[in-house]
Design an enzyme around this catalytic site. Structure first.
Site, PDB file in Angstrom:
ATOM      1  N   SER A 131     -59.128 -25.992  41.681  1.00 34.36           N
ATOM      2  CA  SER A 131     -59.651 -24.662  42.442  1.00 34.36           C
ATOM      3  C   SER A 131     -59.951 -25.467  43.676  1.00 34.36           C
ATOM      4  O   SER A 131     -60.391 -24.233  44.672  1.00 34.36           O
ATOM      5  CB  SER A 131     -61.210 -24.476  41.863  1.00 34.36           C
ATOM      6  OG  SER A 131     -62.016 -25.203  41.517  1.00 34.36           O
ATOM      7  N   SER A 178     -63.520 -23.869  48.418  1.00 35.15           N
ATOM      8  CA  SER A 178     -62.666 -23.675  47.192  1.00 35.15           C
ATOM      9  C   SER A 178     -61.806 -22.612  47.368  1.00 35.15           C
ATOM     10  O   SER A 178     -61.705 -21.534  48.362  1.00 35.15           O
ATOM     11  CB  SER A 178     -63.484 -23.643  46.120  1.00 35.15           C
ATOM     12  OG  SER A 178     -64.352 -22.542  46.083  1.00 35.15           O
ATOM     13  N   TYR A 179     -61.104 -22.417  46.380  1.00 34.47           N
ATOM     14  CA  TYR A 179     -59.825 -21.370  46.296  1.00 34.47           C
ATOM     15  C   TYR A 179     -60.569 -19.972  46.695  1.00 34.47           C
ATOM     16  O   TYR A 179     -61.591 -19.643  45.838  1.00 34.47           O
ATOM     17  CB  TYR A 179     -59.080 -21.464  45.038  1.00 34.47           C
ATOM     18  CG  TYR A 179     -57.738 -20.329  45.071  1.00 34.47           C
ATOM     19  CD1 TYR A 179     -56.950 -20.515  45.995  1.00 34.47           C
ATOM     20  CD2 TYR A 179     -57.786 -19.292  44.194  1.00 34.47           C
ATOM     21  CE1 TYR A 179     -55.645 -19.592  46.065  1.00 34.47           C
ATOM     22  CE2 TYR A 179     -56.873 -18.406  44.233  1.00 34.47           C
ATOM     23  CZ  TYR A 179     -55.771 -18.725  45.232  1.00 34.47           C
ATOM     24  OH  TYR A 179     -54.682 -17.894  45.197  1.00 34.47           O
ATOM     25  N   PRO A 180     -60.138 -19.070  47.550  1.00 37.60           N
ATOM     26  CA  PRO A 180     -60.755 -17.884  47.788  1.00 37.60           C
ATOM     27  C   PRO A 180     -60.667 -16.594  46.841  1.00 37.60           C
ATOM     28  O   PRO A 180     -61.124 -15.558  47.071  1.00 37.60           O
ATOM     29  CB  PRO A 180     -60.578 -17.531  49.281  1.00 37.60           C
ATOM     30  CG  PRO A 180     -59.294 -18.232  49.141  1.00 37.60           C
ATOM     31  CD  PRO A 180     -59.220 -19.497  48.517  1.00 37.60           C
TER      32      PRO A 180
END
Length: 803
Positions: A99, A281-283
């Protein structure tokens, strides 16, 4: 190790089904589809195949959502044929789930590799095919039908989308509620008291309001003579304002629109950039619950050094973090969190706003609730009851860092003992009106889309952005979405013909079926066939009853015969055709009842009243907003006269053998910025002569203020480009030794090179080259076709045209 740029392949129809004129839109529900390179210029399939050659194992590190899973299988399709077989029967394809781009996350993902999920990939394939077939069928029919009838639609496409249209329906439903609203007057009694000698309190009437003025006057007269108000009760109650749950994509888009003044589309572009830079982190995630093993303390400690929230972080770590609220774990990605600190100077303004909010939201989700003391005082004035209430902050909790949610000081009220009396300074009878609801904000539209299951966290901002791009809605003050006349007419038309086409329940049902595919509970083919058959029948019914929608368009828009202005003559009837402007430029002949498409995003003027030798239509000069210009025959642009011509090209791509305006007589050499274009002289551009590519946006400015420029039949011996002749008037010549005439190669002849400069229309960094191979001449197939025989004369060309 290598990477991809989004999807490797995209779904499309075979070439013959992309002809809007020859293909009935209903065929699109059952015709074949094919996978094509998503970005041909990248040549990604060839790159992946080359990189994988000789490898035995594949580890896929794509985004950990359904789209990422789909890309995994696109990559595998390109590399499986070149992989080396393993020495023994073992797993060779692995999937990494992560992530954030941090050492901890990367190592953890590598230690826990799994297999890619084919069911999730198939659910994306199903969504892509459904959206392609349904959207294209409705869009092609609507666009052709309405563009041929109305002149001021101001939209290049009259599109339908299974997600886009219900979203537009939300905006139009609110618009209808506003338009149908009839304000109603009401009256309110409002006493104003003086408390503690200085402070004033405005009281609220226990009856709230009266819609009858005479009744309101009766109540006012009952207490008109009262001088003081007596406290009947004063109650205090502690209330809690809960800290936020962990941040997901939808909440980030909502806040960006309502609080930061950004469109959801723009906000997500920034978030993705912050992710690739390693700051967050991954949005793209729907989860609002931190995993049990998430390092909350470590992530929080990284923010201690910040000048903006470091003090709050230190205080929170000293007191101990609060257990985060339980959210929803949908199994995609952990919530959006900061990964490493960054200074305000390292980011642009909008990027800092997004990063600042993500950090503050993360800190707030680990902080304590905000505690408030709510005070409510009830007053008696004669026989009537009034009250006032307020809040006092006891412990700011998470609002110490999310300061915009801290209750305002003016909301607090003083503590008064029962029986206390206060002087009445004013007693007003206010006349007010009920108010219509306001237009939906982007934030409210996102909430409705999420509630009804329309779109994904990745596609929601795209659908909202499309409404504005297609001129279905505009974004007003406060980022409120106001539907345009076109958007309103479309939605009302769907509602008259088939309300299901605009209701959110239709898309919700489709999304549920796609979820079943992802979970392995439904078959890809079954869901696809069932859904397409439903929409095919709806499409046929829609086409049959299109007149119901057309009536709404007649009341809203101007017909083609009444729109535009007389511009050029029709080659059939010799009467003037009207140029209809706006976003969709076209010519309309009201006598022949024909409409001709034109190049878009530019301006037009007549070219010396010259006519096309094939169809007798007057030639036009088109100049794009980027500055590129070329000649256009309206008829040839829509109905290409030669087999090697495609629809939608100008005279700079026409292969007529003898027309002075054609490619054969004005092409000079192959384009250096693209693989298939030809640099063609624009004969209408003098005295500011231009050489433009007939495919890309490359423009060369040459021979400024020259009187005449011609492309000759001879070729340059060095680079094989066509030679040109240039002629100046004596007082404006720029040739050496004050000569007025010259000829040569614009790339190789030294006396002409300095008179050629590259235009600003190209974004490529490659400069003008010299020498053999830098430019390929028209004589080698670039201008006259690849080895095709040249027509013998004009009559042969005419015969080819009419056949």
């Amino acid at each position: 190790m290598t990477s991809v740029c989004g999807h490797v392949m995209s779904l499309d129809f075979p070439g013959k089904y992309n002809n809007w004129d020859k293909v009935d839109p209903v065929e699109l529900f059952s015709c074949p589809t094919e996978k094509k390179e998503a970005t041909p210029k990248l040549r990604m399939p060839a790159h992946l195949s080359r990189e994988a050659r000789g490898a035995t194992y594949v580890v896929l590190w794509l985004d950990c959502d359904k789209e990422g899973e789909n890309i995994c299988f696109e990559v595998l399709d390109e590399v499986e044929s070149v992989l080396q077989p393993p020495a023994r029967n073992e797993q060779t394809v692995f999937r990494a789930k992560f992530s954030a781009i941090t050492e901890v996350d990367i190592r953890k993902a590598m230690d826990n590799l799994i297999e890619p999920n084919e069911n999730e990939a198939k659910s994306v394939d199903a969504r892509q095919e459904l959206d392609l077939r349904i959207g294209c069928a409705f869009t092609r029919f609507q666009t052709r039908f309405f563009h041929d009838k109305y002149g001021n639609l101001d939209s290049t496409l009259i599109s339908y989308g299974p997600c886009q249209t219900p979203t537009l329906g939300f905006c139009v439903s609110r618009h209808d509620a506003i338009q149908s609203f009839s304000p109603e007057p009401f009256w309110v009694l409002q006493p104003i008291l003086e408390v503690n000698g200085s402070r004033r309190l405005t009281l609220e009437w226990e009856r709230i309001r009266s819609f009858d003025r005479e009744v309101a006057l009766v109540f006012q007269n009952l207490i008109r003579d009262e001088k003081r108000a007596r406290v009947l009760s004063c109650s205090k109650k502690e209330k809690v304002k809960q800290r936020p749950q962990a941040l997901n994509t939808v909440e980030l888009m909502r806040v960006a629109s309502s609080g930061l003044g950004m469109s959801p589309h723009h906000a997500m572009q920034i978030a993705e950039r912050l992710y690739t830079q390693g700051y967050i982190s991954y949005p793209r995630t729907e989860t609002t619950s931190y995993p049990e093993n998430f390092d909350l303390i470590g992530t929080l400690k990284r923010q201690q050094s910040s000048n903006h929230w470091g003090a709050e972080v230190t205080a929170l770590l000293s007191a101990g973090i609060c257990r985060p609220r339980k959210g929803q774990d949908v199994g995609d990605h952990p919530p959006i969190t900061p990964m490493k600190p960054v200074s305000i100077d390292a980011l642009d303004s909008d990027s800092w706003k997004i990063y600042d909010y993500i950090v503050r939201h993360f800190i707030g989700s680990l902080s304590y609730d905000c505690k408030l003391m709510s005070t409510n005082i009830v007053f008696a004035i004669g026989s009537e009851r009034f009250s006032c209430s307020g809040k006092t902050v006891v412990d700011p909790g998470y609002t110490a860092v999310m300061t915009w949610q801290l209750p305002k000081d003016e909301e607090s009220v003083p503590i008064l003992a029962v029986g206390t009396t206060c002087e009445i300074k004013e007693l007003k009878l206010l006349e007010r009106q009920t108010c219509a609801p306001d237009y939906l904000t982007e934030s409210e539209v996102i909430t409705l889309m999420e509630h009804h299951g329309i779109g994904t966290d990745a596609s929601i901002p795209v659908h909202i952005n499309n409404l504005e791009q297609r001129n279905y809605a505009t974004v007003g003050s406060g980022r409120r979405m106001i539907p345009t006349p076109l958007g309103i007419a479309l939605v009302h038309g769907y509602q008259k013909i088939d309300p299901d086409l605009v209701l959110p329940t239709m898309r919700s049902a489709v999304e549920e079926q796609l979820t079943l595919i992802a979970k392995g509970k439904a078959q890809f083919e079954d869901v696809l066939h069932h859904t397409l058959e439903i929409f095919r029948l709806k499409f046929l019914y829609f086409v049959k009853n299109i007149s119901s929608m057309d009536q709404l368009f007649e009341d809203t828009f101007t017909s083609l015969s009444e729109a535009g202005k007389n511009f050029s003559r029709c080659g059939k009837c010799r009467r003037f055709m009207k140029l209809v402007g706006g976003k969709v430029a076209r010519l309309h002949c009201s006598h022949c009842d024909d409409t001709y498409s034109l190049p878009q995003n530019g301006s037009f003027k007549l070219y010396s009243e010259l006519k096309c030798p094939l169809d007798d239509f007057e030639l036009l000069t088109f100049t794009s907003h980027k500055g590129k210009s070329f000649l256009v025959c309206p008829y040839c642009f829509n109905y290409p006269p030669f087999k090697d011509m495609t629809k939608g090209v100008g005279c700079n791509a026409c292969t007529h053998p003898s027309c002075p305006q054609s490619l054969n007589n004005n092409g000079i050499c192959g384009c250096t910025d693209c693989d298939s274009g030809v640099l063609v002289l624009d004969p209408s551009s003098g005295p500011k002569w231009k050489l433009s590519c007939n495919k890309c946006d490359l423009v060369l400015n040459l021979f400024n203020e020259a009187f005449k420029v011609l492309v000759l039949d001879d070729n340059c011996e060095e680079c094989d480009s066509q030679l040109v002749s240039v002629e100046y008037k004596s007082d404006k010549t720029k040739l050496a030794n004050a000569e007025v005439k010259s000829k040569g190669c614009i790339f190789c002849s030294e006396h002409l090179q300095n008179l050629v400069e590259r235009g600003y229309q190209t974004n490529r960094g490659r400069g003008r080259g010299r020498g053999r191979g830098s430019y390929r001449g028209r004589g080698r197939g670039r201008g006259r076709g690849r080895g095709k025989p040249k027509p013998k004369d004009k009559m042969a060309a005419l015969a080819a045209y009419f056949v």
